[in-house]
Structure formats: structure tokens, C-alpha cells
Design an enzyme around this catalytic site. Structure first.
Site, PDB file in Angstrom:
ATOM      1  N   ARG A   1      25.667 -54.508  63.593  1.00  0.00           N
ATOM      2  CA  ARG A   1      26.083 -55.376  62.675  1.00  0.00           C
ATOM      3  C   ARG A   1      25.713 -55.152  61.284  1.00  0.00           C
ATOM      4  O   ARG A   1      25.739 -56.025  60.454  1.00  0.00           O
ATOM      5  CB  ARG A   1      25.600 -56.943  63.035  1.00  0.00           C
ATOM      6  CG  ARG A   1      25.811 -57.346  64.650  1.00  0.00           C
ATOM      7  CD  ARG A   1      25.937 -58.866  64.473  1.00  0.00           C
ATOM      8  NE  ARG A   1      25.681 -59.286  65.850  1.00  0.00           N
ATOM      9  CZ  ARG A   1      26.571 -59.479  66.962  1.00  0.00           C
ATOM     10  NH1 ARG A   1      27.744 -58.831  66.794  1.00  0.00           N
ATOM     11  NH2 ARG A   1      26.125 -59.862  68.257  1.00  0.00           N
TER      12      ARG A   1
ATOM     13  N   SER B   1      14.490 -65.075  67.986  1.00  0.00           N
ATOM     14  CA  SER B   1      14.132 -64.926  69.490  1.00  0.00           C
ATOM     15  C   SER B   1      13.167 -63.748  69.542  1.00  0.00           C
ATOM     16  O   SER B   1      12.057 -63.792  70.525  1.00  0.00           O
ATOM     17  CB  SER B   1      15.439 -64.487  70.400  1.00  0.00           C
ATOM     18  OG  SER B   1      15.983 -63.372  69.905  1.00  0.00           O
TER      19      SER B   1
ATOM     20  N   TYR C   1      12.246 -71.815  68.748  1.00  0.00           N
ATOM     21  CA  TYR C   1      12.130 -72.098  70.215  1.00  0.00           C
ATOM     22  C   TYR C   1      10.995 -72.594  70.987  1.00  0.00           C
ATOM     23  O   TYR C   1      10.740 -73.040  71.893  1.00  0.00           O
ATOM     24  CB  TYR C   1      12.349 -70.757  70.995  1.00  0.00           C
ATOM     25  CG  TYR C   1      13.722 -70.040  70.619  1.00  0.00           C
ATOM     26  CD1 TYR C   1      15.039 -70.567  70.944  1.00  0.00           C
ATOM     27  CD2 TYR C   1      13.694 -68.860  69.555  1.00  0.00           C
ATOM     28  CE1 TYR C   1      15.910 -70.129  70.639  1.00  0.00           C
ATOM     29  CE2 TYR C   1      15.014 -68.624  69.192  1.00  0.00           C
ATOM     30  CZ  TYR C   1      16.190 -68.957  69.677  1.00  0.00           C
ATOM     31  OH  TYR C   1      17.256 -68.322  69.130  1.00  0.00           O
TER      32      TYR C   1
ATOM     33  N   CYS D   1      30.715 -64.116  68.116  1.00  0.00           N
ATOM     34  CA  CYS D   1      30.317 -62.915  68.976  1.00  0.00           C
ATOM     35  C   CYS D   1      29.895 -63.360  70.321  1.00  0.00           C
ATOM     36  O   CYS D   1      30.315 -62.449  70.998  1.00  0.00           O
ATOM     37  CB  CYS D   1      28.971 -62.169  68.305  1.00  0.00           C
ATOM     38  SG  CYS D   1      27.900 -63.497  67.777  1.00  0.00           S
TER      39      CYS D   1
ATOM     40  N   ARG E   1      20.645 -62.083  72.498  1.00  0.00           N
ATOM     41  CA  ARG E   1      21.831 -61.491  72.615  1.00  0.00           C
ATOM     42  C   ARG E   1      21.778 -61.259  74.177  1.00  0.00           C
ATOM     43  O   ARG E   1      22.903 -61.493  74.981  1.00  0.00           O
ATOM     44  CB  ARG E   1      21.901 -60.009  71.869  1.00  0.00           C
ATOM     45  CG  ARG E   1      22.266 -60.039  70.654  1.00  0.00           C
ATOM     46  CD  ARG E   1      22.401 -59.027  69.725  1.00  0.00           C
ATOM     47  NE  ARG E   1      22.340 -58.827  68.376  1.00  0.00           N
ATOM     48  CZ  ARG E   1      22.383 -57.987  67.250  1.00  0.00           C
ATOM     49  NH1 ARG E   1      22.241 -56.637  67.871  1.00  0.00           N
ATOM     50  NH2 ARG E   1      22.353 -58.300  66.248  1.00  0.00           N
TER      51      ARG E   1
ATOM     52  N   CYS F   1      29.919 -69.012  64.790  1.00  0.00           N
ATOM     53  CA  CYS F   1      30.312 -67.614  65.013  1.00  0.00           C
ATOM     54  C   CYS F   1      31.074 -67.515  66.125  1.00  0.00           C
ATOM     55  O   CYS F   1      31.425 -68.324  66.912  1.00  0.00           O
ATOM     56  CB  CYS F   1      28.789 -66.920  65.031  1.00  0.00           C
ATOM     57  SG  CYS F   1      29.153 -65.107  64.668  1.00  0.00           S
TER      58      CYS F   1
ATOM     59  N   CYS G   1      31.229 -60.460  65.162  1.00  0.00           N
ATOM     60  CA  CYS G   1      31.220 -61.690  64.635  1.00  0.00           C
ATOM     61  C   CYS G   1      32.673 -62.111  63.917  1.00  0.00           C
ATOM     62  O   CYS G   1      32.588 -62.916  63.112  1.00  0.00           O
ATOM     63  CB  CYS G   1      29.951 -61.869  63.881  1.00  0.00           C
ATOM     64  SG  CYS G   1      28.487 -61.468  64.312  1.00  0.00           S
TER      65      CYS G   1
ATOM     66  N   LYS H   1      20.759 -63.537  56.098  1.00  0.00           N
ATOM     67  CA  LYS H   1      20.484 -63.124  57.426  1.00  0.00           C
ATOM     68  C   LYS H   1      20.554 -61.643  57.675  1.00  0.00           C
ATOM     69  O   LYS H   1      21.456 -60.924  57.187  1.00  0.00           O
ATOM     70  CB  LYS H   1      21.616 -63.826  58.537  1.00  0.00           C
ATOM     71  CG  LYS H   1      21.481 -63.234  59.697  1.00  0.00           C
ATOM     72  CD  LYS H   1      22.664 -63.921  60.596  1.00  0.00           C
ATOM     73  CE  LYS H   1      22.752 -63.350  62.115  1.00  0.00           C
ATOM     74  NZ  LYS H   1      24.055 -63.884  62.956  1.00  0.00           N
TER      75      LYS H   1
ATOM     76  N   GLU I   1      23.016 -62.947  48.683  1.00  0.00           N
ATOM     77  CA  GLU I   1      23.899 -63.475  49.616  1.00  0.00           C
ATOM     78  C   GLU I   1      23.544 -64.904  49.644  1.00  0.00           C
ATOM     79  O   GLU I   1      24.598 -65.920  49.852  1.00  0.00           O
ATOM     80  CB  GLU I   1      23.370 -63.186  51.072  1.00  0.00           C
ATOM     81  CG  GLU I   1      23.959 -61.639  51.521  1.00  0.00           C
ATOM     82  CD  GLU I   1      25.408 -61.832  51.638  1.00  0.00           C
ATOM     83  OE1 GLU I   1      25.952 -62.689  51.892  1.00  0.00           O
ATOM     84  OE2 GLU I   1      26.076 -60.547  51.911  1.00  0.00           O
TER      85      GLU I   1
ATOM     86  N   LYS J   1      16.751 -65.501  57.789  1.00  0.00           N
ATOM     87  CA  LYS J   1      16.648 -65.207  59.027  1.00  0.00           C
ATOM     88  C   LYS J   1      16.542 -63.670  59.353  1.00  0.00           C
ATOM     89  O   LYS J   1      17.337 -63.177  58.693  1.00  0.00           O
ATOM     90  CB  LYS J   1      17.911 -65.860  59.987  1.00  0.00           C
ATOM     91  CG  LYS J   1      17.902 -65.417  61.370  1.00  0.00           C
ATOM     92  CD  LYS J   1      19.209 -65.691  62.130  1.00  0.00           C
ATOM     93  CE  LYS J   1      19.215 -65.147  63.302  1.00  0.00           C
ATOM     94  NZ  LYS J   1      20.637 -65.547  63.784  1.00  0.00           N
TER      95      LYS J   1
HETATM   96  C1  PBG Z   1      25.234 -64.683  66.180  1.00  0.00           C
HETATM   97  C2  PBG Z   1      23.539 -65.223  65.978  1.00  0.00           C
HETATM   98  C3  PBG Z   1      22.457 -64.309  66.580  1.00  0.00           C
HETATM   99  C4  PBG Z   1      21.430 -65.029  66.128  1.00  0.00           C
HETATM  100  C5  PBG Z   1      21.996 -66.346  65.766  1.00  0.00           C
HETATM  101  N1  PBG Z   1      23.356 -66.157  65.767  1.00  0.00           N
HETATM  102  C6  PBG Z   1      22.531 -62.971  66.866  1.00  0.00           C
HETATM  103  C7  PBG Z   1      23.082 -61.786  65.946  1.00  0.00           C
HETATM  104  O1  PBG Z   1      23.362 -61.966  64.767  1.00  0.00           O
HETATM  105  O2  PBG Z   1      23.315 -60.735  66.628  1.00  0.00           O
HETATM  106  C8  PBG Z   1      20.091 -64.658  66.516  1.00  0.00           C
HETATM  107  C9  PBG Z   1      19.139 -65.548  66.957  1.00  0.00           C
HETATM  108  C10 PBG Z   1      17.972 -65.227  67.627  1.00  0.00           C
HETATM  109  O3  PBG Z   1      17.598 -64.050  67.823  1.00  0.00           O
HETATM  110  O4  PBG Z   1      16.989 -66.107  67.787  1.00  0.00           O
HETATM  111  N2  PBG Z   1      25.985 -64.485  65.118  1.00  0.00           N
HETATM  112 ZN    ZN Z   2      27.810 -63.664  65.406  1.00  0.00          ZN
END
Ligand code: PBG
Ligand code: ZN
Length: 327
Positions: free
Chosen positions: A221, A278, A317, A125, A209, A123, A133, A199, A237, A252
Site C-alpha cells: 500500500r 493491531s 483494542y 480492501c 489483515r 474502505c 483500497c 495513515k 495529508e 495511525k
Molecule cells: C484498511 C485498514 C487497515 C487498518 C484499518 N483500516 C489496514 C491496512 O491499511 O492495510 C489497520 C488497523 C489495525 O492494524 O489495527 N484500509
Molecule cells: Zn483499505
């Protein structure tokens, strides 16, 4: 008469030994991928405030931290790159810098731990100044088709560095097809695509983030990530990613979307990864810190739910504490 009082279900869970005979085991370490945050430099080990137990690391520190993780039998890692403000631009070109932190870390990890499976997040971002992204179009939205070229180049640079697989997370239409064709064109026919296929635009990415310094500077997003209120569109998707050639699908976040995970499980025989994100991680840590729950028990119960719902791969994690939390 097959009911109470002749039938008593408590018989089957009366002792720990009976429960062990009948219960599904916790997923083994080999099913876990540990997400790691890498940054340039040497000797960098910066604890992430919003994710206690996780750090931003330079490649040399990552190698050190991986030692016990590899010994515990964890299957592999998912690598995220961090860029300083100076390395960011409008389109995210830093993401495909062949001397970037991700590319260097991947090569070094594969050399030191050939048995670990290395996936990379694809990605931009963390590499765009605006934090979206993909590059922006004149209207301020993300330019889907311009993003494809950047994502394909990024995936190619990760494959060239030695990644076993790439994991596109930008939620651009056509990204899996674009990446597959770039990889095949570059001779990387063996590189796996683990697509972040379903996602969601989730409020649970906050701590990540913070870790990645990748929050959008303006807007959100929701224009590209799936809406949690439109289940069918979210499942399409994943279906579309199958058609584009994804090898592994992903749902996710994981815990807030176990229903989606179970439904996708019923729809496909492709392997499915679930990303225990996270916010789901930090939520349990915060609860445990306040004395409102026992961390080990909460981690085991929630991880067991992810496996039960149908995930093959668990991106988590907790993986760097596998031994302590799961054995
Ligand atoms: C970026 C990305 C994100 C995560 C994984 N890849 C954040 C987002 O889409 O803003 C989130 C992972 C997490 O929260 O553990 N494309
Ligand atoms: Zn991204």
C-alpha cells in the site's frame, strides 16, 4: 540556590498519594473507541488468531459482547466489515451493499445502545478480490478517482444505516471532500467525518489483515499510504483533510508515531484520534504471554503516552477490557 541539594524532585513522588495528587489521570473510558469486526450470519464468534481477545462477530453476537463494554462507559465503536470470497469483486461494491454486515450491525447497535457513538471504517480492501483500497487501473495501480465514487457510496450507506460518523481509511486524494459532498447531498449533514488523515504504510497492520482477510494479493500500500520517512508529506495529508472538511483527524499507527501526533496537535485545534493498531496490540500480548512484561502495566503506560502526545480519541483494542486494565 534552586538546585540539589536544596531541591529534591523525589519529594514530589515519594508516596502513592502524592503521585495521585500530581499525576495526569489515565484517559477515561469515554475517550475510547473499540474497533470491531463484523460478519454476516447469526451466532458467529470466531476468535482472531493474531489478535487474542478479539473476534469476528455476527451482528447478534456483537450486541451481546457490547453489553459489558457499554456498561464500562466506553465511548463507542469503530465497525469493520468482513466479506467472504464470493462477496468480493474488482471494485469493492460489497462495501456499499445496504444489507451488508456493517450496515446491519450499525442499525442494530444504534437501536440497542443509542448512547454508544458508532463510527464505520470506509474502505474497500476487505471487499476487493485484489485486496487494495480501491479499483485498479490498467497499470495495476489503484485508480484514485474511481475509488472516490465507491468510497462516497459506502459512506452514504453507513450514514443511512444510522452511523454517527464515517472514517475513511483508503488514503485516496480527495476522499474527504467526495464523502462530505455525498453525505450532504443525501441529507446527512450531521454525519461526522473522522478521517484517517495521516495513515502510514505500516508493518504493524499484519494482525488486522489476518482478521479482515484484507491483505493485498500483490504489491503493497506504499503508493497510497504515507511514508514514515517523509514527515512533511505525512503532515500535509492531515492539513489537506482539514481543508476538505474533516471533522476529526487521525494519526495511525499511534505508538510508533507519537512525534507526528504531538506535531499535529500543535498545528490544529481539530479533535485528533490516535489508532493504537493491531500490531501494537498483539506485540504487548505476545510479550506478556512469554512472561517478558506485565500486560496491565504495559497497556497503561502506552495508552498514557498516546493521551500525553495529544490524542483526544483513542481507538484501541484494549477498550473491551477497559475495567480490568484501566481501573
Ligand atoms: C484498511 C485498514 C487497515 C487498518 C484499518 N483500516 C489496514 C491496512 O491499511 O492495510 C489497520 C488497523 C489495525 O492494524 O489495527 N484500509
Ligand atoms: Zn483499505
Amino acid at each position: 540556590m534552586n538546585t540539589f541539594p536544596a531541591v529534591r524532585l523525589r519529594r514530589l513522588r515519594r508516596t502513592a498519594s502524592l503521585r495521585a495528587l500530581l499525576d495526569a489521570p489515565l484517559p477515561g473510558p469515554g475517550r475510547f473507541l473499540w474497533p470491531v469486526f463484523v460478519t454476516k450470519g447469526r451466532g458467529v464468534r470466531e476468535p482472531i488468531d493474531a489478535m487474542p481477545g478479539q473476534c469476528r462477530m455476527s451482528p447478534d453476537v456483537l450486541l451481546r459482547e457490547l453489553e459489558p463494554v457499554a456498561v464500562s462507559g466506553v465511548g463507542g465503536i469503530l465497525v469493520f466489515g468482513l466479506a467472504g470470497e464470493r462477496e468480493k469483486d474488482a471494485k469493492g461494491a460489497g462495501a456499499f451493499n445496504e444489507r451488508g454486515a456493517v450496515q446491519q450491525a450499525v442499525t442494530q447497535v444504534k437501536r440497542a445502545f443509542p448512547e454508544l457513538t458508532v463510527f464505520t471504517d470506509v474502505c474497500v480492501c476487505a471487499y476487493t478480490r485484489h485486496g487494495h483500497c480501491g479499483p485498479l487501473d490498467s497499470g495495476g495501480g489503484v485508480d484514485n478517482d474511481a475509488a472516490l465514487a465507491v468510497l462516497a457510496k459506502t459512506a452514504l450507506s453507513h450514514a443511512a444505516a444510522g452511523a454517527d460518523g464515517v472514517a475513511p481509511s483508503a488514503m485516496m486524494d480527495g476522499q474527504v471532500a467526495a464523502i462530505r459532498s455525498a453525505l450532504d447531498g443525501g441529507g446527512f449533514t450531521g454525519t461526522i467525518i473522522m478521517s484517517y488523515s495521516t495513515k502510514f504504510a505500516s508493518a504493524m497492520y499484519g494482525p488486522f489483515r489476518d482478521a479482515e482477510k484484507s491483505a493485498p494479493k500483490a504489491g503493497d500500500r506504499k503508493g497510497y499510504q504515507a511514508s514514515y520517512a517523509n514527515e512533511r508529506l505525512a503532515l500535509r495529508e492531515s492539513q489537506l483533510d482539514i481543508l476538505e472538511g474533516a471533522d476529526i483527524l487521525m494519526v495511525k499507527p499511534a505508538l510508533f508515531y507519537l512525534d507526528i501526533l504531538a506535531k499535529l496537535r500543535a498545528q490544529t485545534d481539530l479533535p485528533i484520534a490516535a489508532y493504537n493498531v493491531s500490531g501494537e496490540y498483539s506485540m504487548l500480548i505476545a510479550t506478556a504471554k512469554r512472561g517478558w512484561g506485565d500486560l496491565r502495566s504495559m497497556v497503561r503506560e502506552s495508552t498514557s503516552a498516546i493521551a500525553r502526545a495529544g490524542a483526544d480519541i483513542i481507538i484501541s483494542y484494549w477498550a473491551n477490557r477497559y475495567k480490568e486494565l484501566f481501573t
